[in-house]
Motif scaffolding. Sequence first.
Motif, PDB file in Angstrom:
ATOM      1  N   SER A 282       0.828  -1.218   0.000  1.00 51.80           N
ATOM      2  CA  SER A 282       0.000   0.000   0.000  1.00 51.80           C
ATOM      3  C   SER A 282       0.857   1.261   0.000  1.00 51.80           C
ATOM      4  O   SER A 282       0.564   2.227  -0.718  1.00 51.80           O
ATOM      5  CB  SER A 282      -0.927  -0.012   1.218  1.00 51.80           C
ATOM      6  N   ARG A 283       1.932   1.268   0.808  1.00 53.15           N
ATOM      7  CA  ARG A 283       2.811   2.436   0.849  1.00 53.15           C
ATOM      8  C   ARG A 283       3.482   2.662  -0.504  1.00 53.15           C
ATOM      9  O   ARG A 283       3.637   3.804  -0.963  1.00 53.15           O
ATOM     10  CB  ARG A 283       3.864   2.273   1.950  1.00 53.15           C
TER      11      ARG A 283
ATOM     12  N   THR B 280       2.440   1.592  -3.589  1.00 55.44           N
ATOM     13  CA  THR B 280       1.489   2.032  -4.616  1.00 55.44           C
ATOM     14  C   THR B 280       1.050   3.477  -4.371  1.00 55.44           C
ATOM     15  O   THR B 280       0.795   4.218  -5.325  1.00 55.44           O
ATOM     16  CB  THR B 280       0.261   1.108  -4.662  1.00 55.44           C
ATOM     17  N   GLN B 281       0.988   3.890  -3.101  1.00 55.02           N
ATOM     18  CA  GLN B 281       0.675   5.280  -2.799  1.00 55.02           C
ATOM     19  C   GLN B 281       1.765   6.203  -3.322  1.00 55.02           C
ATOM     20  O   GLN B 281       1.489   7.252  -3.915  1.00 55.02           O
ATOM     21  CB  GLN B 281       0.516   5.459  -1.281  1.00 55.02           C
ATOM     22  N   TRP B 282       3.012   5.788  -3.153  1.00 57.42           N
ATOM     23  CA  TRP B 282       4.146   6.571  -3.652  1.00 57.42           C
ATOM     24  C   TRP B 282       4.123   6.640  -5.174  1.00 57.42           C
ATOM     25  O   TRP B 282       4.376   7.702  -5.766  1.00 57.42           O
ATOM     26  CB  TRP B 282       5.445   5.942  -3.162  1.00 57.42           C
TER      27      TRP B 282
ATOM     28  N   GLY C 127       1.518   6.527  -7.083  1.00 58.19           N
ATOM     29  CA  GLY C 127       0.468   7.481  -7.427  1.00 58.19           C
ATOM     30  C   GLY C 127       0.912   8.921  -7.258  1.00 58.19           C
ATOM     31  O   GLY C 127       0.584   9.793  -8.082  1.00 58.19           O
ATOM     32  N   GLU C 128       1.671   9.189  -6.208  1.00 58.61           N
ATOM     33  CA  GLU C 128       2.157  10.551  -5.975  1.00 58.61           C
ATOM     34  C   GLU C 128       3.131  10.989  -7.063  1.00 58.61           C
ATOM     35  O   GLU C 128       3.130  12.149  -7.488  1.00 58.61           O
ATOM     36  CB  GLU C 128       2.818  10.626  -4.597  1.00 58.61           C
TER      37      GLU C 128
ATOM     38  N   LYS D 248      -6.107   2.095  -8.310  1.00 55.00           N
ATOM     39  CA  LYS D 248      -5.108   1.124  -7.876  1.00 55.00           C
ATOM     40  C   LYS D 248      -5.740  -0.254  -7.949  1.00 55.00           C
ATOM     41  O   LYS D 248      -6.891  -0.443  -7.560  1.00 55.00           O
ATOM     42  CB  LYS D 248      -4.644   1.427  -6.451  1.00 55.00           C
TER      43      LYS D 248
ATOM     44  N   VAL E 200      -0.890   0.177 -10.380  1.00 54.39           N
ATOM     45  CA  VAL E 200      -1.475   1.520 -10.417  1.00 54.39           C
ATOM     46  C   VAL E 200      -1.689   1.901 -11.876  1.00 54.39           C
ATOM     47  O   VAL E 200      -0.790   1.757 -12.706  1.00 54.39           O
ATOM     48  CB  VAL E 200      -0.559   2.564  -9.741  1.00 54.39           C
TER      49      VAL E 200
END
Length: 309
Positions: A32-33, A35-37, A39-40, A52, A57
């Motif tokens: 999760s961390r 895929t969040q990165w 996206g950013e 996601k 992503v």
Amino acid sequence: MSTISTVVFADLTGSTSLYETLGNERAAAVVSRLTQWIGEIIQAHEGRVVKKLGDGVLGVFESANQAVFMAGEMLRSHQSHLQRWPESVRMEIRLGVASGEVLQVDGDTYGDAVNVASRLSEKAGPSEVWVNDVTAVDAGVVPGIRFRKLGEFDIRGKTESQMVFLAEWRDVDATDMLTMQAGLSAAAPLNDSQLGSIRISWNGATLEFSSDEVPVQIGRANGMQLCVPDPRVSRVHARIDWHQGSFTLTDQSSFGTWVLFEAGETAVPLRRDSCLLHGSGKIALGMPFGAGAPVLSFVVSGSNMRLQR
């Protein structure tokens, strides 16, 4: 609303082994961390995160140039991060990029380019960016990127083979790279219809790959189809592809790869370049033969390539 856009699909490799190592809860948090990165990074380069999908992503860009530039920057940054991560939680990123007509419906994105980007990410090796020909042409000259023609590939869902390019983001010799649109348009069609197989042996184990199972990644990192856990081997060391009825070995390492064919007397040195594999022989990783290097044996069947007498 239908638009011409560039779709990026970023996928994590090695997540399955991560869940086995860390357990579901801890592994899910790591994924999760990351895929969040991802996206950013997409948003920071003027892209839009569509959604996601587990360990993937999906993003969309108005500019092919910006999409490819973002992909290179993402992988450079991620490689720097990996040097500080424990081996047990390291995951590589592979990306597929495709330009074409897409349809925006209620915030989601559909269309041929979405499907192609997803399929290209499946075929790409760890830390690779595979793009379709439209993206390579539309992107033009991208800072820090060189396009290298990989040839025509069958893409699931497409009736005709698609010309595919590798967007190389590493610092490499550009002698066989293509950056000009004129060079891209001159790409000749290839015939990959003939089937072949390659058998690779190392440390008492033998693996066999058919021509429709490539690319095969060789390296020290988790997630490699052929993992060689030796410190002299780069994390992503080499890749085997199938083009024009022949297997091709491409060095991607820091210290090189050497190929010695059974009928040959001199090893072929590879430093970020390629050679055709034919017959049988051996592959030394990280250092020349005779210096204690890890050595793979290979046997090729069904290839168009024949020894020149």
